[in-house]
Enzyme design. Structure first.
Site, short mmCIF file in Angstrom:
data_model
loop_
_atom_site.label_atom_id
_atom_site.label_comp_id
_atom_site.label_asym_id
_atom_site.label_seq_id
_atom_site.Cartn_x
_atom_site.Cartn_y
_atom_site.Cartn_z
N GLY A 97 0.47 -1.23 -0.13
CA GLY A 97 -0.04 -0.34 0.09
C GLY A 97 0.90 1.34 -0.49
O GLY A 97 1.92 1.02 -0.25
N ASN A 98 0.47 2.70 0.12
CA ASN A 98 0.57 3.66 0.62
C ASN A 98 0.50 4.59 1.55
O ASN A 98 -0.91 4.02 2.77
CB ASN A 98 0.62 4.37 -0.79
CG ASN A 98 -0.49 4.56 -1.46
OD1 ASN A 98 -0.89 5.18 -0.95
ND2 ASN A 98 -1.00 4.27 -1.92
N ARG A 99 0.87 5.72 2.13
CA ARG A 99 0.55 6.42 2.69
C ARG A 99 0.03 7.46 3.19
O ARG A 99 -0.18 7.98 3.33
CB ARG A 99 1.85 6.73 3.44
CG ARG A 99 2.97 6.12 4.16
CD ARG A 99 4.43 6.91 4.31
NE ARG A 99 5.60 6.24 4.02
CZ ARG A 99 5.97 4.92 5.20
NH1 ARG A 99 4.82 5.13 5.72
NH2 ARG A 99 7.24 5.09 5.31
#
Ligand code: C5P
Length: 392
Positions: A202-204
């Protein structure tokens, strides 16, 4: 609303009593401030009776300091009515020697000014210059009326009537409904690309930018479909319908199905570019020292919607860049058939993922772009939606 009504010394001060009554009747809280000379024209008792709050007319009264900073932060609007030539001059040049002008300098809210003076004072060069300065500082100048003045002269300079002042403030705060009857699709948040039943790539992204845009579109009258990846946020406006997804593939399928019935799409999601080629049915066990995972490209939702775009539809994309920001954004804008692209650079402090602020540029093509200051994401959303409205 919490309104500061600041009164300076003009014969028009009697109209402030009617103004106070109208606002109180409409359910607003009115805090009255007066200059010394205003008290010569109307008594604080009359005004405090109407406003049901003590009138403040000095910075220091009865050995207590009246906190102009707190007053300035408390108000949703400050209205200086009547504003004399002297008060205008003090406001324009930052002379904070009374409660009215000191509070003006501390106010963060919209400020309205209803000038009142005699014909020659009104047309004098210094009044003109001061009004220009105040306009430049963001004050709204409520037009004066034409008619008989206290001096007996006839001309411009009469303070606007209380009903007109009330209407000016109402119009300013009335929700804009420029997107009434428009259906707009928004994507927001990250996507999670499963590796196994418990792990993902995923990412932030927090989703804050996309959610702020969805809320602002709804405020402007649009019906909004918000397709959101995993976030902790919930949209509160009743005109925002939120559809939750997890992966890029799910977001792609939903966005592709929804887009044809929408007038525009704003694609603020930070969609994963790659996903694991194989998703394990069971939790991947810790065995070897190294684990190699093969990734494949996810579908590019934005580029796909760009190919589907009809003449009446608009698409706004985002670019979060770390280097060669401008040229990367321009090439995305063209490649994905966007109407404009919102660029944020990871090099700007306070911009990008997870923060409450953002610093953007809006790019229409390599020659036409706007650079904005660092703002909270709610205000950034307003800027973006305003540009979309202009496209209609
Ligand atoms: O190519 P890049 O990911 O930088 O493009 C960013 C823009 O494209 C954003 O508007 C993003 O929401 C959109 N995008 C998308 N689907 C992808 C990748 C990006 O809609 N798979």
């Amino acid at each position: 609303m919490k309104i500061i009504l600041a009164i300076s010394g003009s014969i028009a001060a009697y109209k402030s009593a009617f103004l106070t009554r109208l606002w109180v009747k409409n359910g607003h809280e009115v805090q009255i401030l007066m200059t010394d000379s205003a008290r010569q024209f109307i008594t604080p008792l009359t005004l405090s009776t109407l406003s049901k709050l003590p009138v403040i007319s000095e910075i220091i009264s009865e050995n207590a300091w009246n906190n102009h900073v707190e007053l300035g932060l408390w108000a949703d609007a400050m209205v200086v009515a009547p504003a004399t030539a002297t008060t205008l001059a003090k406001m324009a040049t930052g002379i904070a020697d009374n409660i009215v002008t000191a509070t003006y300098l501390s106010a963060r809210c919209p400020v309205f000014v209803a000038p009142a003076m005699d014909l020659d004072m009104w047309t004098h060069g210094s009044t003109r210059r001061n009004l220009d300065l105040l306009r430049g500082d963001g004050c709204m100048i409520i037009p004066v009326g034409h008619g008989e003045l206290a001096s007996g002269l006839v001309g411009n300079g009469r303070m606007a009537e209380p009903e007109d002042i009330v209407r000016c403030v109402e119009v300013f705060f009335a929700p804009k409904k420029d997107l009434l009857n428009k259906k707009i699709l928004v994507t927001a948040g990250p996507t999670y690309e499963a590796l196994d039943p418990v792990r993902f790539i995923g990412n932030r992204s927090s989703g804050k930018m996309g959610f702020a845009i969805a809320e602002e579109l709804a405020e402007c009258g649009a019906e909004v479909t918000l397709i959101s990846g995993p976030t902790k946020l919930t949209a509160t406006h009743p005109s925002v319908k939120t559809l939750k997804v997890e992966s890029a593939q799910q977001m792609f399928e939903l966005a592709t199905a929804e887009f044809p019935t929408h007038d525009a799409a704003i694609l603020a999601a930070a969609v994963a570019d790659y996903r694991p080629k194989e998703v394990s049915d069971v939790k991947i066990k810790k065995k070897e020292a190294n684990l190699t995972i093969e990734l494949e490209k996810t579908p590019d939702i934005a580029a796909h919607l760009g190919t589907m775009k009809q003449a009446h539809q608009r698409i706004v994309g985002f670019a979060l860049e770390t280097n060669d920001e401008f040229s990367n954004a321009v090439s995305k804008l063209k490649r994905k058939n966007f109407d404009f692209i919102v660029l944020n650079s990871m090099r700007d402090a306070g911009a990008g993922f997870n923060s409450d602020t953002n610093k953007i540029s809006i790019i229409f093509d390599e020659h036409t772009f706007k650079v904005f200051d660092l703002k909270n994401k709610g205000d950034v959303a307003k800027d973006i939606v305003e540009e979309l409205i202009k496209l209609y």
